[in-house]
Design an enzyme around this catalytic site. Structure first.
Site, PDB file in Angstrom:
ATOM      1  N   ARG A  51       0.751  -1.055   0.087  1.00  0.00           N
ATOM      2  CA  ARG A  51       0.169   0.061   0.132  1.00  0.00           C
ATOM      3  C   ARG A  51       0.873   1.115   0.046  1.00  0.00           C
ATOM      4  O   ARG A  51       2.230   0.967   0.158  1.00  0.00           O
ATOM      5  CB  ARG A  51      -0.970  -0.053   1.142  1.00  0.00           C
ATOM      6  CG  ARG A  51      -0.688  -0.594   2.442  1.00  0.00           C
ATOM      7  CD  ARG A  51       0.458   0.177   3.094  1.00  0.00           C
ATOM      8  NE  ARG A  51       0.351   1.416   3.351  1.00  0.00           N
ATOM      9  CZ  ARG A  51       1.187   2.325   3.423  1.00  0.00           C
ATOM     10  NH1 ARG A  51       2.416   2.202   3.714  1.00  0.00           N
ATOM     11  NH2 ARG A  51       0.815   3.647   3.719  1.00  0.00           N
ATOM     12  N   ALA A  53       0.709   4.965  -2.012  1.00  0.00           N
ATOM     13  CA  ALA A  53       0.666   5.499  -3.716  1.00  0.00           C
ATOM     14  C   ALA A  53       1.979   5.075  -4.434  1.00  0.00           C
ATOM     15  O   ALA A  53       1.605   4.123  -5.521  1.00  0.00           O
ATOM     16  CB  ALA A  53       0.282   6.925  -3.860  1.00  0.00           C
ATOM     17  N   GLN A 197      -2.015   2.659   9.872  1.00  0.00           N
ATOM     18  CA  GLN A 197      -0.898   2.712   9.341  1.00  0.00           C
ATOM     19  C   GLN A 197       0.390   3.373  10.145  1.00  0.00           C
ATOM     20  O   GLN A 197       1.525   3.034  10.076  1.00  0.00           O
ATOM     21  CB  GLN A 197      -1.130   3.490   7.941  1.00  0.00           C
ATOM     22  CG  GLN A 197      -1.725   2.815   6.951  1.00  0.00           C
ATOM     23  CD  GLN A 197      -2.991   2.810   6.675  1.00  0.00           C
ATOM     24  OE1 GLN A 197      -3.818   3.117   7.785  1.00  0.00           O
ATOM     25  NE2 GLN A 197      -3.724   2.709   5.669  1.00  0.00           N
ATOM     26  N   ASP A 238      -2.001  10.787  -2.234  1.00  0.00           N
ATOM     27  CA  ASP A 238      -2.313   9.825  -3.100  1.00  0.00           C
ATOM     28  C   ASP A 238      -2.654  10.337  -4.675  1.00  0.00           C
ATOM     29  O   ASP A 238      -2.708   9.454  -5.403  1.00  0.00           O
ATOM     30  CB  ASP A 238      -3.551   9.051  -2.502  1.00  0.00           C
ATOM     31  CG  ASP A 238      -3.081   7.960  -1.497  1.00  0.00           C
ATOM     32  OD1 ASP A 238      -2.869   8.482  -0.368  1.00  0.00           O
ATOM     33  OD2 ASP A 238      -2.888   6.704  -1.765  1.00  0.00           O
ATOM     34  N   ASN A 248      -5.577  12.628   0.292  1.00  0.00           N
ATOM     35  CA  ASN A 248      -4.412  11.485   1.206  1.00  0.00           C
ATOM     36  C   ASN A 248      -5.216  10.813   2.484  1.00  0.00           C
ATOM     37  O   ASN A 248      -6.324  11.206   2.368  1.00  0.00           O
ATOM     38  CB  ASN A 248      -3.235  12.637   1.782  1.00  0.00           C
ATOM     39  CG  ASN A 248      -2.292  11.564   2.447  1.00  0.00           C
ATOM     40  OD1 ASN A 248      -1.696  10.795   1.705  1.00  0.00           O
ATOM     41  ND2 ASN A 248      -1.790  11.965   3.717  1.00  0.00           N
ATOM     42  N   LYS A 249      -4.703  10.162   3.032  1.00  0.00           N
ATOM     43  CA  LYS A 249      -5.233   9.302   3.867  1.00  0.00           C
ATOM     44  C   LYS A 249      -6.389   9.979   4.813  1.00  0.00           C
ATOM     45  O   LYS A 249      -5.880  11.218   5.095  1.00  0.00           O
ATOM     46  CB  LYS A 249      -4.261   8.627   4.699  1.00  0.00           C
ATOM     47  CG  LYS A 249      -4.799   7.612   6.162  1.00  0.00           C
ATOM     48  CD  LYS A 249      -5.624   6.590   5.287  1.00  0.00           C
ATOM     49  CE  LYS A 249      -5.048   5.665   4.491  1.00  0.00           C
ATOM     50  NZ  LYS A 249      -5.883   4.953   3.644  1.00  0.00           N
TER      51      LYS A 249
HETATM   52  O1  MRU Z   1      -4.480   3.273   2.113  1.00  0.00           O
HETATM   53  P1  MRU Z   1      -3.259   3.426   2.164  1.00  0.00           P
HETATM   54  O2  MRU Z   1      -2.471   3.016   3.305  1.00  0.00           O
HETATM   55  O3  MRU Z   1      -2.583   2.814   0.758  1.00  0.00           O
HETATM   56  O4  MRU Z   1      -2.930   4.876   2.019  1.00  0.00           O
HETATM   57  C1  MRU Z   1      -1.615   5.474   1.925  1.00  0.00           C
HETATM   58  C2  MRU Z   1      -1.650   6.890   1.965  1.00  0.00           C
HETATM   59  O5  MRU Z   1      -2.575   7.509   2.203  1.00  0.00           O
HETATM   60  C3  MRU Z   1      -0.252   7.549   1.915  1.00  0.00           C
HETATM   61  O6  MRU Z   1       0.016   8.905   2.677  1.00  0.00           O
HETATM   62  C4  MRU Z   1      -0.024   8.133   0.526  1.00  0.00           C
HETATM   63  O7  MRU Z   1      -0.264   6.888  -0.426  1.00  0.00           O
HETATM   64  C5  MRU Z   1       1.435   8.516   0.314  1.00  0.00           C
HETATM   65  S1  MRU Z   1       2.804   7.428   0.177  1.00  0.00           S
HETATM   66  C6  MRU Z   1       4.166   8.060  -0.110  1.00  0.00           C
END
Ligand code: MRU
Length: 347
Positions: A51, A53, A197, A238, A248-249
């Protein structure tokens, strides 16, 4: 602590297949999953074995090479049709992280130019994307760290680290570089409900590097800011729309709002592959919703009232006006907007 050695690798190519670190098992178990075909890679993306991006995009790039190898072996005259079907499966594996679509577009365009024996050149291209992401993260780390006054405290959200990228990380790349240079002296990680996370991955990853990290409940962020203990919130992305609105998350938007209210600065660190010029603003970004069991259960144990409905959007959009600095491998933009973002692609 070594700046150059990569302690944590989310994915690596091993002789004839892709190896993924299974992030669902961290921090308790360090387990690896082997992907020998595009379908197992798509499953791994969907189920969050891998997981973040950029890591999703790199995984998909390797998956296209695996797809071409299989389809060329079974039908050398019509392998592209099989790859096209796998590209569609991979594209549907997660909707918000645009690095996935970006990597598939790069790999798909390469397929169109190849006639014989497509595997070797596609593998080389996937490996190049992998190496370029690592280099971009190192550049962003140094550029972002340079914005931070010595002795600062920072808060990060989700995991935008080596686990989410080719290595070093985006937000955690800035934190690694800032820690190395003494600009950052306190790192707080929000636990990042519901998938945790922050608690499971960011805390573990920074501890592997010997960086002091303090975990907080997501709901403690306002208190922390009011105490004056953080000067920057640093997050990854993302998908960044053409006007700078940033997905983003889930929870990132709340932190950006809190940061502005408390005079704390807010930084997004993301490579150009996360910027989606075809999406005009955040309103057009598809937000992934995941199963409600991520909320109602914790490690398989029910924690909510039995039968309660749950709403589980896993990303939100931070409007561009709340972003003080957008750090990319091509430079830093303060208060990003459509014009300054477009200019990044012209340099
Ligand atoms: O659902 P996830 O864990 O894939 O979400 C990840 C995020 O939101 C990260 O902050 C984003 O992908 C940036 S990673 C460099």
């Amino acid at each position: 602590m070594s700046h150059n050695r990569e302690f944590v690798q989310a994915m690596r190519w091993s002789t004839d297949h892709l190896v993924l670190l299974d992030q669902r098992c961290l921090p308790h178990d360090v387990r690896y999953i082997a992907c020998h075909n595009a379908h197992s890679a798509a499953d791994a993306i969907r189920s969050m074995v891998v997981r973040g991006a950029p890591a999703i995009g790199i995984t998909a790039a390797y998956a296209v090479a695996l797809s071409a190898r299989a389809h060329y072996a079974s039908s050398p005259d019509s392998w592209r049709a099989g790859v096209a079907a796998d590209l569609a499966t991979l594209r549907a594996s997660r909707p918000t992280a645009v690095n996935l679509m970006w990597a598939l577009d790069v790999m798909g365009a390469a397929c169109a130019t190849l006639t014989d024996a497509p595997f070797a050149p596609l593998l080389a291209l996937a490996q190049r994307l992998h190496a370029e992401d690592l280099a971009a993260n190192r550049t962003m780390g140094d550029l972002g760290a340079a914005m931070i006054a010595p002795g600062s405290g920072v808060l990060t959200h989700c995991n935008a680290g080596a686990l989410a990228t080719a290595g070093h990380g985006t937000a955690l790349g800035v934190i690694r570089s800032g820690w190395r240079d003494g600009r950052i002296t306190a790192v707080f990680a929000g636990e990042t409900r519901p998938w945790l996370q922050g608690a499971r991955l960011t805390a573990w990853e920074l501890m592997q590097d010997g960086i002091d990290v303090t975990l907080i409940a997501d709901s403690a962020a306002a208190w922390l800011m009011a105490q004056g203990r953080v000067q920057w919130v640093i997050a990854g992305a993302d998908r960044i729309a053409a006007n700078g609105d940033t997905a983003n998350k889930i929870g990132t938007y709340g932190l950006a709002t809190l940061a502005r209210a408390h005079g704390v600065r807010f930084m997004i660190a993301a490579p150009l592959s996360t910027i989606d010029l075809a999406t005009a603003s955040g309103a057009a970004i598809t937000i992934e919703h995941r199963d409600g069991s991520e909320l109602t259960e914790l490690a398989g144990i029910a924690v909510a009232a039995p039968g309660v409905q749950a709403l589980n959007p896993v990303f939100d959009v931070t409007p561009a006006h709340l972003i003080d600095a957008l750090v990319t491998e091509r430079g830093v933009i303060e208060r990003p907007c459509a014009q300054t973002i477009a200019a990044l692609f012209e340099s």
